[in-house]
Design a protein around this motif. Sequence first.
Motif, short mmCIF file in Angstrom:
data_model
loop_
_atom_site.label_atom_id
_atom_site.label_comp_id
_atom_site.label_asym_id
_atom_site.label_seq_id
_atom_site.Cartn_x
_atom_site.Cartn_y
_atom_site.Cartn_z
N LEU A 107 0.99 -1.14 0.13
CA LEU A 107 0.11 -0.01 0.08
C LEU A 107 0.87 1.33 0.15
O LEU A 107 0.20 2.33 0.01
CB LEU A 107 -0.86 0.08 1.13
CG LEU A 107 -1.89 -1.16 1.18
CD1 LEU A 107 -2.90 -1.22 2.60
CD2 LEU A 107 -2.87 -0.70 0.06
N LEU A 135 3.92 4.49 8.56
CA LEU A 135 2.90 3.52 7.86
C LEU A 135 1.59 3.95 8.30
O LEU A 135 0.93 4.21 7.34
CB LEU A 135 3.21 2.01 8.23
CG LEU A 135 2.38 1.19 7.72
CD1 LEU A 135 2.51 1.21 5.95
CD2 LEU A 135 2.77 -0.29 8.03
N THR A 136 1.31 4.60 9.51
CA THR A 136 0.10 4.76 9.69
C THR A 136 0.02 6.09 8.92
O THR A 136 -1.41 6.64 8.47
CB THR A 136 0.09 5.22 11.07
OG1 THR A 136 0.23 3.83 12.10
CG2 THR A 136 -1.61 5.45 11.70
N LEU A 170 -0.83 5.54 5.22
CA LEU A 170 -2.10 4.86 5.19
C LEU A 170 -3.13 6.17 5.29
O LEU A 170 -4.30 5.83 4.35
CB LEU A 170 -2.37 3.70 5.99
CG LEU A 170 -1.63 2.46 5.72
CD1 LEU A 170 -1.96 1.47 6.81
CD2 LEU A 170 -1.78 1.88 4.39
N ALA A 171 -3.22 6.80 6.21
CA ALA A 171 -4.24 8.01 6.43
C ALA A 171 -4.07 8.91 5.15
O ALA A 171 -5.20 9.24 4.82
CB ALA A 171 -3.77 8.66 7.71
N ARG A 214 -3.57 7.92 2.09
CA ARG A 214 -4.03 7.03 1.11
C ARG A 214 -5.44 7.25 1.39
O ARG A 214 -6.24 7.13 0.45
CB ARG A 214 -3.41 5.89 1.12
CG ARG A 214 -3.48 5.10 -0.23
CD ARG A 214 -3.12 3.76 -0.18
NE ARG A 214 -3.78 3.13 -1.17
CZ ARG A 214 -3.25 2.32 -2.15
NH1 ARG A 214 -1.83 2.58 -2.51
NH2 ARG A 214 -3.95 1.60 -3.17
N LEU A 215 -6.08 6.84 2.70
CA LEU A 215 -7.31 6.92 2.70
C LEU A 215 -8.12 8.25 2.64
O LEU A 215 -9.22 8.28 2.20
CB LEU A 215 -7.53 6.43 4.49
CG LEU A 215 -8.88 5.87 4.85
CD1 LEU A 215 -9.02 4.80 4.22
CD2 LEU A 215 -8.56 5.61 6.42
N ALA A 225 -7.67 1.17 -4.83
CA ALA A 225 -6.89 0.13 -4.40
C ALA A 225 -6.10 -0.76 -5.37
O ALA A 225 -6.62 -0.81 -6.29
CB ALA A 225 -7.53 -0.82 -3.37
#
Lengths: 184, 195
Positions: free
Chosen positions: B114, B177-178, B181-182, B184-185, B191
């Motif tokens: 991701l 990483l968090t 991802l945040a 990307r969210l 995806a």
Amino acid sequence: MRRPPLALVFLAVLIIAVGETAGAVMSWLRPTVERYALARIRANAAAHGLAGAPEYDEEVIARAVFTAEAGLSFLHTHAEGLGPIVLLAGTLVATVVRGARLRALLYGLLAAGALFPLGYLAYALAVLEYGRDEGVALAERWVLTPLGSAAIVALAVLAAALARARAASEPARADGAARSTPPA
Amino acid sequence: MSAPRGSARTAPAAAADAWRLPPAWVLLVAVLLIACAEVGGASMVQFKLELSRWARGQMLARPDVHGLVGVRDVDEPVLDEALTKFDAGLRLFHLHGEGMGTVIVVAAMVTTTLVEAPALRRAILLLVTVGGAVYPVGYLVWSALIPYQGLARSRAIAEWAVWIPFGGAAIAAMWLLTAALALRLLRRRPAGAVP
């Protein structure tokens, strides 16, 4: 293997990050955590039943600080454990469960379950604010039990879905094997 | 799961929503760590008595380091506490080795799949693998040093040489990483979409 929705992956990774950080806070910032705990207990003296007698109070304070620190320790261990479990279970749901509605339900339950370790942060804070027994009872009743139950239900339903998928694949496999056997 | 990025078996064959395999060296480190932690747990049980005797012997040979005065009533509680911490260090190595091995695999799988920016992906993989694998070794270092350096000094050495740098690296990796991802969210990119 398919991956679960990004939001669930994010939640699982966030919980692992929180768990790692809680471990560091417990170790490196222990004196600060202890000072904060002592200050909150003294500020909520009535809730902790402090009587003003040093010998009695010291024992009560020590027990409350120990319970609050145990909450942080449980946050650390449960977050590091539950994060990977949620990710693995989410992957199985994405790969094996067929119905979109059931998948969505399971993702929701797993997301709630992923928050279970944060219940131990609530546990630690509630002990300091409402007293040891009352705080533990509050955290267990309103946070830990509902979130933990969500994780348990999700895993139980996933297990049932896996069993069902296996049962469904058995006749198909047997049928396929019979078809591929050349006639004598 | 599909093959790692850059491999000839990627994109067309792999489903858009499939996990990608992390690099082999990351998996090797994680599996080795878990194996070492398992062996550590088994050795702890199998050689508990021998380890305890060895640590006690080393501590008795260094009374100044442990503040032993030669009076049984005073020395025994000191030795007991040091032996409890010695044992705790071995247990914590076992627990953290098994846990961090799993965290490395999970974090590397999420990162490989991701995190799109190659530099960030490499940085997270390096930090989580090296940090996560070396951090548990700090507990072994702590245990091994207790008989020679005493409780406080052994803890300080393990803390500054291992726990803070490597534990810090693993924590930094997980928060990076968090954050990735945040982001990307928030952007809500489809995806597995090729940028």
